[in-house]
Design a protein around this motif. Structure first.
Motif, mmCIF file in Angstrom:
data_model
loop_
_atom_site.group_PDB
_atom_site.id
_atom_site.type_symbol
_atom_site.label_atom_id
_atom_site.label_comp_id
_atom_site.label_asym_id
_atom_site.label_seq_id
_atom_site.Cartn_x
_atom_site.Cartn_y
_atom_site.Cartn_z
ATOM 1 N N HIS A 101 44.358 86.826 118.121
ATOM 2 C CA HIS A 101 42.940 86.509 117.927
ATOM 3 C C HIS A 101 42.107 87.784 118.069
ATOM 4 N N THR A 102 41.669 88.330 116.946
ATOM 5 C CA THR A 102 40.981 89.631 116.970
ATOM 6 C C THR A 102 39.488 89.523 117.257
ATOM 7 N N GLU A 103 38.893 88.328 117.030
ATOM 8 C CA GLU A 103 37.443 88.122 117.173
ATOM 9 C C GLU A 103 36.647 89.097 116.300
ATOM 10 N N SER A 104 37.278 89.556 115.215
ATOM 11 C CA SER A 104 36.653 90.522 114.290
ATOM 12 C C SER A 104 36.251 91.811 115.003
ATOM 13 N N MET A 105 36.918 92.123 116.097
ATOM 14 C CA MET A 105 36.622 93.340 116.860
ATOM 15 C C MET A 105 37.665 94.406 116.549
ATOM 16 N N GLY A 130 39.584 89.264 107.049
ATOM 17 C CA GLY A 130 38.828 90.417 107.548
ATOM 18 C C GLY A 130 39.004 91.608 106.632
ATOM 19 N N VAL A 131 38.303 92.671 106.947
ATOM 20 C CA VAL A 131 38.393 93.899 106.146
ATOM 21 C C VAL A 131 39.527 94.763 106.696
ATOM 22 N N LEU A 132 40.439 95.182 105.819
ATOM 23 C CA LEU A 132 41.525 96.072 106.218
ATOM 24 C C LEU A 132 40.980 97.498 106.266
ATOM 25 N N LYS A 133 40.731 97.986 107.471
ATOM 26 C CA LYS A 133 40.171 99.332 107.628
ATOM 27 C C LYS A 133 41.283 100.378 107.599
ATOM 28 N N GLU A 134 40.868 101.625 107.390
ATOM 29 C CA GLU A 134 41.853 102.698 107.217
ATOM 30 C C GLU A 134 42.741 102.871 108.450
ATOM 31 N N ASP A 135 42.149 102.789 109.657
ATOM 32 C CA ASP A 135 42.972 102.998 110.853
ATOM 33 C C ASP A 135 43.954 101.848 111.069
ATOM 34 N N TYR A 136 43.582 100.612 110.631
ATOM 35 C CA TYR A 136 44.530 99.500 110.698
ATOM 36 C C TYR A 136 45.714 99.796 109.775
ATOM 37 N N TYR A 137 45.370 100.202 108.562
ATOM 38 C CA TYR A 137 46.406 100.460 107.554
ATOM 39 C C TYR A 137 47.340 101.575 107.997
ATOM 40 N N GLN A 138 46.784 102.644 108.563
ATOM 41 C CA GLN A 138 47.604 103.789 108.980
ATOM 42 C C GLN A 138 48.574 103.414 110.104
ATOM 43 N N MET A 142 53.364 93.795 105.047
ATOM 44 C CA MET A 142 52.065 93.196 105.381
ATOM 45 C C MET A 142 51.458 92.575 104.136
ATOM 46 N N VAL A 143 50.913 91.366 104.302
ATOM 47 C CA VAL A 143 50.225 90.658 103.219
ATOM 48 C C VAL A 143 48.852 90.246 103.722
ATOM 49 N N LEU A 144 47.837 90.390 102.879
ATOM 50 C CA LEU A 144 46.478 89.983 103.208
ATOM 51 C C LEU A 144 46.262 88.546 102.734
ATOM 52 N N LEU A 145 45.615 87.746 103.571
ATOM 53 C CA LEU A 145 45.351 86.341 103.244
ATOM 54 C C LEU A 145 43.849 86.082 103.329
ATOM 55 N N ALA A 146 43.283 85.576 102.227
ATOM 56 C CA ALA A 146 41.838 85.318 102.121
ATOM 57 C C ALA A 146 41.025 86.599 102.275
ATOM 58 N N THR A 147 41.621 87.704 101.905
ATOM 59 C CA THR A 147 40.934 88.985 101.869
ATOM 60 C C THR A 147 41.691 89.889 100.900
ATOM 61 N N GLU A 148 41.145 91.041 100.590
ATOM 62 C CA GLU A 148 41.829 92.001 99.719
ATOM 63 C C GLU A 148 41.335 93.400 100.041
ATOM 64 N N SER A 149 42.065 94.387 99.580
ATOM 65 C CA SER A 149 41.666 95.774 99.785
ATOM 66 C C SER A 149 41.703 96.513 98.460
ATOM 67 N N TYR A 150 40.571 97.128 98.114
ATOM 68 C CA TYR A 150 40.539 97.975 96.919
ATOM 69 C C TYR A 150 41.072 99.368 97.240
ATOM 70 N N GLU A 151 41.057 99.697 98.520
ATOM 71 C CA GLU A 151 41.383 101.052 98.949
ATOM 72 C C GLU A 151 42.880 101.255 99.193
ATOM 73 N N PHE A 152 43.553 100.224 99.675
ATOM 74 C CA PHE A 152 44.954 100.371 100.076
ATOM 75 C C PHE A 152 45.857 99.410 99.300
ATOM 76 N N PRO A 153 47.082 99.852 98.978
ATOM 77 C CA PRO A 153 47.984 99.046 98.133
ATOM 78 C C PRO A 153 48.713 97.966 98.941
ATOM 79 N N VAL A 154 47.959 96.987 99.412
ATOM 80 C CA VAL A 154 48.535 95.890 100.189
ATOM 81 C C VAL A 154 48.368 94.600 99.390
ATOM 82 N N PRO A 155 49.455 93.851 99.147
ATOM 83 C CA PRO A 155 49.344 92.616 98.358
ATOM 84 C C PRO A 155 48.502 91.567 99.078
ATOM 85 N N TYR A 156 47.856 90.690 98.298
ATOM 86 C CA TYR A 156 46.952 89.701 98.890
ATOM 87 C C TYR A 156 47.121 88.330 98.233
#
Length: 333
Positions: A95-99, A123-131, A140-154
């Motif tokens: 549970h991240t609480e968007s923090m 949520g938004v996949l930020k660069e430090d999360y991705y790194q 890793m798969v994104l659900l109900a979100t997407e990233s234009y910046e990083f090549p993560v399937p959604y």
């Protein structure tokens, strides 16, 4: 009691018992039945750590969620759990609480525990999360979100298109003075795209629309709906319909309207977004844009297991939305 004891009594190899325990192919139905019967007779319980040492897996999937009490998230988790259990795995819900700090801490913990896969939701996949995850082999798969910046399937629906459909539905029912209550307009995942869909539908039908007819709240909760409607009704006092950017917002609108003695749908029509189970429990039952939430959760999890097994990427998936008609929208003559 060990796997060797099971293999000895069933008169099969240790490798065969291991394949059966891990749902791998390479044995007959008769062999599987015999081994499972021996396991039951001996009361054998495979040790998760030992299994992990054999096949380099921990048989756990991590899910990062922004709001654990959200009805939307519970639907996703239902689909995720169905698939993980079919694969003999379990889930860890974070549970991240968007923090940002909690998200980073959880990602570090999942990385250290050598989790098999991660599903990152809403949520938004930020660069430090991705790194944090990039240098590992953790899918890793994104659900109900997407990233234009990083090549993560959604896995998601097209929020812009779905919001357009909701607004056009109200327009086709004869409504012209339509307001919207949105989540945070700075939210590039479910905030701004849904606002854009609303605005585009109004403009496409050559209807007047002003920025103040869209009330943006902090999130997508019941409270946001209550607060948002009290603002909207003062900015557009001859309003006939509201597009709520979530069902929980829509339920807040229904509650606020009831306290103001505004009858739904006689005096005000309301359409929600998500088609949560509670939508059919409200008074009146809520018309809503349906996301196939459980199926989306299942698909995201299947993609994680496919990446684990094949060690390669998968294609992202846009799920279709649909309008589920109930009794909260009135057709104007």
């Amino acid at each position: 009691m060990t796997i060797k004891d099971v293999a000895k009594k069933a008169n099969v190899s240790i490798a065969t018992v291991s394949r059966i325990l891990n749902n791998k192919p390479g044995y007959t139905k008769e062999t599987e039945k015999k081994v499972l019967q021996v396991i039951q007779e001996l009361g054998y319980h495979p040790n998760g750590i030992a299994r992990g040492l054999i096949n380099k897996r921990t048989h756990t999937i991590g899910i990062l969620v922004p709001e654990i009490s959200s009805m939307l998230i519970s639907e996703f988790i239902s689909g995720i759990e169905q698939v993980t259990h079919q694969h003999g795995s379990s889930v860890i819900v974070c549970h991240t609480e968007s923090m940002g700090q909690k998200t980073r801490q959880y990602l570090q913990v999942l990385k250290e525990k050598q989790i098999d896969g991660i599903i990152f939701t809403s949520g938004v996949l930020k660069e430090d999360y991705y790194q944090l995850i990039k240098d590992t082999d953790i899918p890793m798969v994104l659900l109900a979100t997407e990233s234009y910046e990083f090549p993560v399937p959604y896995v998601k629906v097209n929020d812009h298109h779905a919001a357009y459909s909701a607004t056009e539905y109200l327009i086709n029912k004869g409504h012209r003075k339509i307001g919207m209550i949105s989540g945070d307009k700075e939210d590039m995942i479910a905030g701004q795209p849904r606002i854009n869909g609303f605005m585009q539908a109004m403009q496409a039908h050559e209807l007047p629309v002003k920025d103040e007819w869209v009330v943006s709240e902090n999130g997508f909760s019941f409270k946001d709906g209550v607060n948002g409607f009290s603002k909207l009704i003062h900015q557009l006092d001859d309003i006939t319909a509201v597009f709520a950017a979530s069902d929980e917002i829509a339920l807040g609108v229904l509650s606020a309207a009831y306290k103001m003695n505004i009858k739904v749908p006689d005096q005000l029509s309301v359409i929600g977004y998500d088609n949560l189970k509670i939508a059919e429990m409200s008074i009146p039952p809520l018309t809503s844009i349906a996301q196939p939430l459980v199926e989306m959760g299942k698909k995201a999890t299947e993609m994680v297991f496919e990446m684990m097994d094949k060690k390669r990427g998968v294609e992202s998936r846009i799920f279709p939305h649909e309008i589920v008609e109930r009794q909260s929208v009135r057709e104007l003559k």
